[in-house]
Design an enzyme around this catalytic site. Structure first.
Site, PDB file in Angstrom:
ATOM      1  N   ASP A 149       0.535  -0.978  -0.274  1.00 41.14           N
ATOM      2  CA  ASP A 149      -0.236  -0.359  -0.515  1.00 41.14           C
ATOM      3  C   ASP A 149       0.912   1.174  -0.240  1.00 41.14           C
ATOM      4  O   ASP A 149       1.009   2.297   0.522  1.00 41.14           O
ATOM      5  CB  ASP A 149      -0.912  -0.025   1.140  1.00 41.14           C
ATOM      6  CG  ASP A 149      -2.380  -1.215   1.328  1.00 41.14           C
ATOM      7  OD1 ASP A 149      -2.012  -1.916   0.372  1.00 41.14           O
ATOM      8  OD2 ASP A 149      -3.002  -1.148   2.385  1.00 41.14           O
TER       9      ASP A 149
ATOM     10  N   LYS B 247      -7.227  -4.914  -3.435  1.00 40.82           N
ATOM     11  CA  LYS B 247      -7.878  -6.111  -1.994  1.00 40.82           C
ATOM     12  C   LYS B 247      -8.874  -4.863  -1.522  1.00 40.82           C
ATOM     13  O   LYS B 247      -8.807  -3.408  -1.572  1.00 40.82           O
ATOM     14  CB  LYS B 247      -6.496  -6.128  -1.004  1.00 40.82           C
ATOM     15  CG  LYS B 247      -6.027  -4.977  -0.482  1.00 40.82           C
ATOM     16  CD  LYS B 247      -4.751  -5.621   0.215  1.00 40.82           C
ATOM     17  CE  LYS B 247      -3.846  -4.000   1.445  1.00 40.82           C
ATOM     18  NZ  LYS B 247      -4.674  -3.629   2.023  1.00 40.82           N
TER      19      LYS B 247
ATOM     20  N   CYS C 128      -1.733  -2.956   7.814  1.00 42.03           N
ATOM     21  CA  CYS C 128      -1.975  -3.926   6.616  1.00 42.03           C
ATOM     22  C   CYS C 128      -0.617  -4.615   6.591  1.00 42.03           C
ATOM     23  O   CYS C 128      -0.374  -5.630   6.034  1.00 42.03           O
ATOM     24  CB  CYS C 128      -2.192  -3.097   4.651  1.00 42.03           C
ATOM     25  SG  CYS C 128      -3.637  -2.515   5.267  1.00 42.03           S
TER      26      CYS C 128
END
Ligand code: VGL
Ligand code: ZN
Length: 199
Positions: A9, A107, A152
Protein backbone atom coordinates in the site's frame (compact mmCIF):
# COMPACT_ATOMS: atom_id res chain seq x y z
CA UNK A 1 14.56 -20.88 -1.47
CA UNK A 2 12.67 -18.23 -3.43
CA UNK A 3 12.01 -15.08 -1.41
CA UNK A 4 9.39 -12.57 -2.54
CA UNK A 5 9.28 -8.89 -1.70
CA UNK A 6 5.71 -7.82 -0.94
CA UNK A 7 5.28 -4.04 -0.96
CA UNK A 8 2.16 -3.01 0.94
CA UNK A 9 0.00 0.00 0.00
CA UNK A 10 2.57 2.66 -0.97
CA UNK A 11 -0.25 4.91 -2.17
CA UNK A 12 -0.88 8.65 -2.14
CA UNK A 13 -3.61 8.48 0.50
CA UNK A 14 -1.15 6.94 3.01
CA UNK A 15 1.48 9.59 2.33
CA UNK A 16 1.64 13.21 3.58
CA UNK A 17 -1.22 15.18 2.03
CA UNK A 18 -3.33 12.02 1.62
CA UNK A 19 -6.66 11.15 3.22
CA UNK A 20 -5.15 8.70 5.73
CA UNK A 21 -1.64 10.07 5.85
CA UNK A 22 1.01 8.13 7.73
CA UNK A 23 3.66 10.44 9.20
CA UNK A 24 6.71 10.31 6.88
CA UNK A 25 5.00 7.64 4.79
CA UNK A 26 6.76 8.95 1.70
CA UNK A 27 10.21 8.74 3.28
CA UNK A 28 10.47 5.00 2.58
CA UNK A 29 9.70 5.15 -1.14
CA UNK A 30 13.23 5.47 -2.51
CA UNK A 31 14.54 2.87 -0.04
CA UNK A 32 11.88 0.45 -1.28
CA UNK A 33 12.87 1.18 -4.89
CA UNK A 34 16.48 0.25 -4.07
CA UNK A 35 15.39 -2.87 -2.20
CA UNK A 36 13.51 -4.23 -5.23
CA UNK A 37 16.89 -4.87 -6.91
CA UNK A 38 17.46 -7.77 -4.49
CA UNK A 39 14.39 -9.84 -5.49
CA UNK A 40 13.19 -11.86 -8.45
CA UNK A 41 9.60 -12.06 -7.25
CA UNK A 42 7.96 -8.75 -6.37
CA UNK A 43 4.30 -8.12 -5.60
CA UNK A 44 2.71 -4.77 -4.79
CA UNK A 45 -0.60 -4.32 -3.03
CA UNK A 46 -3.06 -1.52 -3.53
CA UNK A 47 -5.85 -0.68 -1.08
CA UNK A 48 -8.79 -0.35 -3.50
CA UNK A 49 -12.15 0.58 -1.99
CA UNK A 50 -15.42 1.36 -3.74
CA UNK A 51 -16.97 4.69 -2.67
CA UNK A 52 -19.19 4.21 0.39
CA UNK A 53 -17.09 1.29 1.65
CA UNK A 54 -18.30 -0.11 4.99
CA UNK A 55 -14.92 0.66 6.63
CA UNK A 56 -15.45 4.39 6.07
CA UNK A 57 -16.80 6.33 9.06
CA UNK A 58 -18.88 8.30 6.54
CA UNK A 59 -20.81 5.08 5.77
CA UNK A 60 -21.84 4.44 9.39
CA UNK A 61 -24.36 6.89 10.81
CA UNK A 62 -23.09 9.01 13.69
CA UNK A 63 -19.57 7.60 13.53
CA UNK A 64 -16.32 9.53 13.23
CA UNK A 65 -13.01 8.35 11.80
CA UNK A 66 -10.95 6.19 14.18
CA UNK A 67 -13.98 5.06 16.18
CA UNK A 68 -14.69 1.34 16.09
CA UNK A 69 -17.73 -0.46 14.72
CA UNK A 70 -19.01 -4.02 15.10
CA UNK A 71 -19.07 -5.72 11.71
CA UNK A 72 -20.42 -9.27 11.20
CA UNK A 73 -16.77 -10.41 11.08
CA UNK A 74 -15.61 -8.57 14.21
CA UNK A 75 -14.55 -5.13 15.43
CA UNK A 76 -13.46 -2.77 12.69
CA UNK A 77 -11.73 0.61 12.99
CA UNK A 78 -13.57 3.18 10.90
CA UNK A 79 -11.39 5.24 8.59
CA UNK A 80 -11.69 8.50 6.71
CA UNK A 81 -12.69 7.87 3.06
CA UNK A 82 -9.46 6.71 1.41
CA UNK A 83 -8.06 4.81 -1.57
CA UNK A 84 -11.24 5.03 -3.59
CA UNK A 85 -10.89 3.07 -6.82
CA UNK A 86 -9.51 5.15 -9.67
CA UNK A 87 -8.77 8.28 -7.63
CA UNK A 88 -5.39 9.98 -7.24
CA UNK A 89 -5.39 8.93 -3.58
CA UNK A 90 -5.55 5.28 -4.58
CA UNK A 91 -2.69 5.60 -7.06
CA UNK A 92 0.80 4.49 -6.09
CA UNK A 93 3.10 7.23 -4.81
CA UNK A 94 4.48 8.81 -8.01
CA UNK A 95 8.08 8.03 -7.03
CA UNK A 96 7.46 4.32 -6.38
CA UNK A 97 9.09 2.30 -9.14
CA UNK A 98 6.32 -0.08 -10.13
CA UNK A 99 8.18 -1.41 -13.21
CA UNK A 100 9.89 -4.34 -11.42
CA UNK A 101 6.60 -5.63 -9.98
CA UNK A 102 5.44 -9.01 -11.27
CA UNK A 103 2.02 -8.71 -9.69
CA UNK A 104 -0.25 -6.02 -8.32
CA UNK A 105 -2.87 -7.26 -5.86
CA UNK A 106 -5.87 -5.10 -5.11
CA UNK A 107 -7.78 -5.56 -1.87
CA UNK A 108 -10.65 -4.01 0.05
CA UNK A 109 -12.92 -3.98 -3.03
CA UNK A 110 -15.71 -5.95 -1.34
CA UNK A 111 -18.09 -3.20 -0.08
CA UNK A 112 -18.99 -5.18 3.05
CA UNK A 113 -15.57 -6.42 4.18
CA UNK A 114 -12.32 -4.53 4.75
CA UNK A 115 -9.04 -6.19 3.83
CA UNK A 116 -5.90 -5.19 5.71
CA UNK A 117 -4.05 -8.36 4.79
CA UNK A 118 -2.64 -9.02 1.34
CA UNK A 119 -3.79 -12.66 1.75
CA UNK A 120 -7.26 -12.65 3.33
CA UNK A 121 -10.04 -10.14 3.81
CA UNK A 122 -10.86 -9.12 7.40
CA UNK A 123 -13.34 -12.03 7.67
CA UNK A 124 -10.08 -14.02 7.75
CA UNK A 125 -11.34 -16.46 5.16
CA UNK A 126 -11.92 -14.78 1.78
CA UNK A 127 -8.63 -15.14 -0.12
CA UNK A 128 -7.14 -12.42 -2.33
CA UNK A 129 -5.33 -14.96 -4.51
CA UNK A 130 -1.82 -13.85 -3.50
CA UNK A 131 -1.05 -17.15 -1.78
CA UNK A 132 -1.88 -19.09 -4.95
CA UNK A 133 0.35 -16.80 -7.00
CA UNK A 134 3.35 -16.99 -4.67
CA UNK A 135 2.92 -20.72 -4.20
CA UNK A 136 2.93 -21.41 -7.93
CA UNK A 137 6.03 -19.20 -8.30
CA UNK A 138 7.83 -21.44 -5.79
CA UNK A 139 8.03 -18.78 -3.09
CA UNK A 140 8.67 -20.06 0.44
CA UNK A 141 9.83 -16.86 2.15
CA UNK A 142 8.42 -13.34 2.17
CA UNK A 143 9.89 -9.97 3.08
CA UNK A 144 7.33 -7.26 3.72
CA UNK A 145 7.70 -3.48 3.48
CA UNK A 146 5.32 -0.52 3.08
CA UNK A 147 2.38 1.10 4.84
CA UNK A 148 1.17 0.91 7.46
CA UNK A 149 3.33 -1.19 9.81
CA UNK A 150 0.57 -1.65 12.39
CA UNK A 151 -2.35 -2.40 10.03
CA UNK A 152 -1.82 -3.77 6.54
CA UNK A 153 1.82 -4.80 6.97
CA UNK A 154 1.04 -6.44 10.32
CA UNK A 155 -2.01 -8.40 9.10
CA UNK A 156 -0.19 -9.46 5.92
CA UNK A 157 2.84 -10.64 7.90
CA UNK A 158 0.80 -12.61 10.43
CA UNK A 159 -1.16 -14.31 7.61
CA UNK A 160 2.05 -15.05 5.69
CA UNK A 161 3.53 -16.75 8.75
CA UNK A 162 0.28 -18.68 9.35
CA UNK A 163 0.39 -19.87 5.73
CA UNK A 164 3.85 -21.29 6.39
CA UNK A 165 6.08 -18.70 4.72
CA UNK A 166 9.31 -17.75 6.44
CA UNK A 167 8.30 -14.15 7.05
CA UNK A 168 10.25 -11.00 7.78
CA UNK A 169 9.14 -7.39 8.15
CA UNK A 170 11.88 -4.96 7.20
CA UNK A 171 10.91 -2.31 9.74
CA UNK A 172 13.09 0.47 8.32
CA UNK A 173 11.07 0.22 5.14
CA UNK A 174 7.72 0.62 6.90
CA UNK A 175 5.93 3.47 8.73
CA UNK A 176 3.12 3.16 11.27
CA UNK A 177 -0.21 4.90 11.93
CA UNK A 178 0.25 4.15 15.67
CA UNK A 179 -3.27 4.58 17.01
CA UNK A 180 -3.56 4.09 20.79
CA UNK A 181 -0.65 1.69 21.09
CA UNK A 182 -1.40 -0.15 17.85
CA UNK A 183 2.26 -0.31 16.84
CA UNK A 184 3.27 -2.09 20.06
CA UNK A 185 0.36 -4.55 19.78
CA UNK A 186 1.17 -5.18 16.13
CA UNK A 187 4.83 -5.90 16.92
CA UNK A 188 3.79 -8.36 19.66
CA UNK A 189 1.27 -10.05 17.36
CA UNK A 190 3.85 -10.42 14.60
CA UNK A 191 6.46 -11.85 16.96
CA UNK A 192 3.89 -14.26 18.45
CA UNK A 193 3.04 -15.46 14.92
CA UNK A 194 6.71 -16.21 14.25
CA UNK A 195 7.47 -13.17 12.08
CA UNK A 196 11.02 -11.83 12.23
CA UNK A 197 11.21 -8.05 12.67
CA UNK A 198 14.36 -6.73 11.02
CA UNK A 199 15.66 -3.21 11.07
C1 VGL B 1 -4.62 0.55 5.78
C2 VGL B 1 -6.22 1.37 7.20
C3 VGL B 1 -7.19 1.25 6.22
C4 VGL B 1 -3.18 0.19 5.58
C5 VGL B 1 -5.57 0.41 4.79
O1 VGL B 1 -2.73 0.13 4.40
O2 VGL B 1 -2.47 -0.04 6.59
N1 VGL B 1 -4.95 1.02 6.98
N2 VGL B 1 -6.85 0.76 5.02
ZN1 ZN C 1 -8.30 0.82 3.49
Amino acid sequence: MQTALVVIDVQNDFCPGGALAVVDGDSIVSLINDKMNDYEVIALTQDWHPGGHSSFASSQEGKSPLETFEMPYGTQVLWPDHCIQGTKGAAFHPDLNTDPANLIVRKGYNPEIDSYSAFFENDQKTPTGLHGYLNTRGVTAIDLVGLATDFCVNFSAVDAAKLGYKTRVLENLTKAIDLGGSLDSARSAMIAAGVTLES
